[in-house]
Design a protein around this motif. Structure first.
Motif, PDB file in Angstrom:
ATOM      1  N   PRO A  14       0.754  -0.974  -0.106  1.00  0.00           N
ATOM      2  CA  PRO A  14       0.238   0.522  -0.432  1.00  0.00           C
ATOM      3  C   PRO A  14       1.230   1.220   0.294  1.00  0.00           C
ATOM      4  O   PRO A  14       0.459   2.462  -0.876  1.00  0.00           O
ATOM      5  N   THR A  15       2.127   0.943   0.929  1.00  0.00           N
ATOM      6  CA  THR A  15       2.737   2.817   0.440  1.00  0.00           C
ATOM      7  C   THR A  15       3.975   2.595   0.290  1.00  0.00           C
ATOM      8  O   THR A  15       5.125   3.869  -0.004  1.00  0.00           O
ATOM      9  N   THR A  16       4.497   1.074  -0.469  1.00  0.00           N
ATOM     10  CA  THR A  16       5.725   0.896  -0.942  1.00  0.00           C
ATOM     11  C   THR A  16       6.010  -0.078  -2.160  1.00  0.00           C
ATOM     12  O   THR A  16       5.182  -1.000  -2.656  1.00  0.00           O
ATOM     13  N   LEU A  17       6.989   0.343  -2.951  1.00  0.00           N
ATOM     14  CA  LEU A  17       6.964  -0.586  -4.224  1.00  0.00           C
ATOM     15  C   LEU A  17       8.670  -0.683  -3.550  1.00  0.00           C
ATOM     16  O   LEU A  17       9.504  -0.140  -3.931  1.00  0.00           O
ATOM     17  N   THR A  18       8.608  -1.954  -4.363  1.00  0.00           N
ATOM     18  CA  THR A  18      10.078  -2.809  -4.112  1.00  0.00           C
ATOM     19  C   THR A  18       9.872  -3.448  -5.394  1.00  0.00           C
ATOM     20  O   THR A  18       9.786  -4.434  -5.616  1.00  0.00           O
TER      21      THR A  18
ATOM     22  N   THR B 286      22.426  -5.423 -12.504  1.00  0.00           N
ATOM     23  CA  THR B 286      21.540  -5.096 -11.888  1.00  0.00           C
ATOM     24  C   THR B 286      20.632  -4.306 -11.387  1.00  0.00           C
ATOM     25  O   THR B 286      20.737  -3.533 -10.849  1.00  0.00           O
ATOM     26  N   TYR B 287      19.381  -4.660 -11.883  1.00  0.00           N
ATOM     27  CA  TYR B 287      18.683  -3.069 -11.407  1.00  0.00           C
ATOM     28  C   TYR B 287      17.655  -2.871  -9.799  1.00  0.00           C
ATOM     29  O   TYR B 287      17.353  -4.163  -9.741  1.00  0.00           O
ATOM     30  N   HIS B 288      17.657  -1.913  -9.288  1.00  0.00           N
ATOM     31  CA  HIS B 288      16.881  -2.307  -7.826  1.00  0.00           C
ATOM     32  C   HIS B 288      16.264  -0.750  -7.688  1.00  0.00           C
ATOM     33  O   HIS B 288      17.642   0.329  -8.014  1.00  0.00           O
ATOM     34  N   LEU B 289      15.228  -0.965  -6.926  1.00  0.00           N
ATOM     35  CA  LEU B 289      14.205   0.273  -7.631  1.00  0.00           C
ATOM     36  C   LEU B 289      13.513   0.559  -5.446  1.00  0.00           C
ATOM     37  O   LEU B 289      13.229  -1.256  -5.412  1.00  0.00           O
ATOM     38  N   GLU B 290      13.438   1.119  -4.897  1.00  0.00           N
ATOM     39  CA  GLU B 290      12.778   1.039  -3.080  1.00  0.00           C
ATOM     40  C   GLU B 290      11.946   2.832  -3.628  1.00  0.00           C
ATOM     41  O   GLU B 290      12.588   3.626  -3.520  1.00  0.00           O
ATOM     42  N   LEU B 291      10.370   2.505  -3.485  1.00  0.00           N
ATOM     43  CA  LEU B 291       9.791   3.685  -3.181  1.00  0.00           C
ATOM     44  C   LEU B 291       8.803   3.427  -1.982  1.00  0.00           C
ATOM     45  O   LEU B 291       8.404   2.582  -1.923  1.00  0.00           O
ATOM     46  N   THR B 292       9.013   4.474  -1.474  1.00  0.00           N
ATOM     47  CA  THR B 292       7.984   5.149  -0.817  1.00  0.00           C
ATOM     48  C   THR B 292       6.420   5.869  -1.396  1.00  0.00           C
ATOM     49  O   THR B 292       7.698   7.454  -1.474  1.00  0.00           O
ATOM     50  N   PHE B 293       5.581   5.596  -1.621  1.00  0.00           N
ATOM     51  CA  PHE B 293       4.287   6.817  -2.099  1.00  0.00           C
ATOM     52  C   PHE B 293       3.895   7.518  -1.508  1.00  0.00           C
ATOM     53  O   PHE B 293       3.864   7.982  -0.274  1.00  0.00           O
ATOM     54  N   TYR B 294       3.546   8.764  -1.612  1.00  0.00           N
ATOM     55  CA  TYR B 294       3.133  10.152  -1.088  1.00  0.00           C
ATOM     56  C   TYR B 294       1.884   9.165   0.162  1.00  0.00           C
ATOM     57  O   TYR B 294       1.421  10.076   0.703  1.00  0.00           O
TER      58      TYR B 294
END
Length: 197
Positions: free
Chosen positions: A44-48, A59-67
């Motif tokens: 609900p609040t993040t995407l990894t 290797t790609y890596h991404l961590e997002l914390t949504f508004y």
């Protein structure tokens, strides 16, 4: 093997009545990452995201914390040879856009606005509906693939009168132009010889 943060493009739509029109478009640019080499975790609040390209040895890596929160169960994913495209449904129905994608207001280099999908808040009701099943492909303008200009009428591009052309223009129109420096004497002599004749 290097680990890099992929480029992320985003756009959004908002609606306070229709959940189908209340979402975030997210495109993660990860070329040559096959489906079996990626891991995507949407909460609900993040995407990894983690993905590996054998051909690029990267290797790609991404961590997002949504508004704000999204509805992970109603979100959709489309994997292409170049991207992972997501349509994340916003949890809260609201007519106003999120002011930014991420909770943290600090600017990050990898995150950019997707102007191909972006629509201003006041124009979103007039915007054509995006069909998520067609997210794959190159995008862009139709007919631009192989330099095919058969659909363009070049006679209308000039903005001038194509039928009349330049033939009707009077050649004496530049007689009223002032003389350039150094030409003043030549003009006086030319005028004098005309007067004498």
């Amino acid at each position: 093997m290097s680990q890099v943060t992929p480029e992320v493009l985003w756009a959004q739509r908002s609606s306070n009545t229709d959940p189908e029109k209340n979402f975030i478009y997210l495109t993660i640019s990860v070329p040559d990452v096959p489906k079996e080499n990626l891991k995507l975790d949407i909460k609900p609040t993040t995407l990894t995201f983690t993905g590996h390209s054998e051909t690029l040895k990267r290797t790609y890596h991404l961590e997002l914390t949504f508004y704000a929160e999204i509805d992970a169960a109603e979100s959709k994913t489309n994997h292409t040879a170049r991207n992972v495209e997501l349509k994340l449904r916003k949890k809260e129905l609201n007519e106003e856009y999120w002011p930014r994608l991420l909770k943290d207001s600090k600017k990050v280099q990898f995150l950019k606005t997707d102007f191909d999908k972006w629509v201003d808040e006041d124009e979103q009701n007039e915007a054509p509906e995006e069909d998520f099943s067609q997210f794959g492909g190159m995008g862009g303008m139709p007919g631009m693939g192989g330099g095919d200009f058969s659909g363009i009428d070049f006679s209308k591009l000039g903005g001038g009168d194509a039928a009349g052309g330049e033939e009707d223009v009077d050649d004496d129109s530049d007689d009223d132009m002032p003389a350039l420096e150094g030409e003043e004497e030549g003009k006086v002599e030319k005028d004098a010889s005309k007067a004498a004749a």
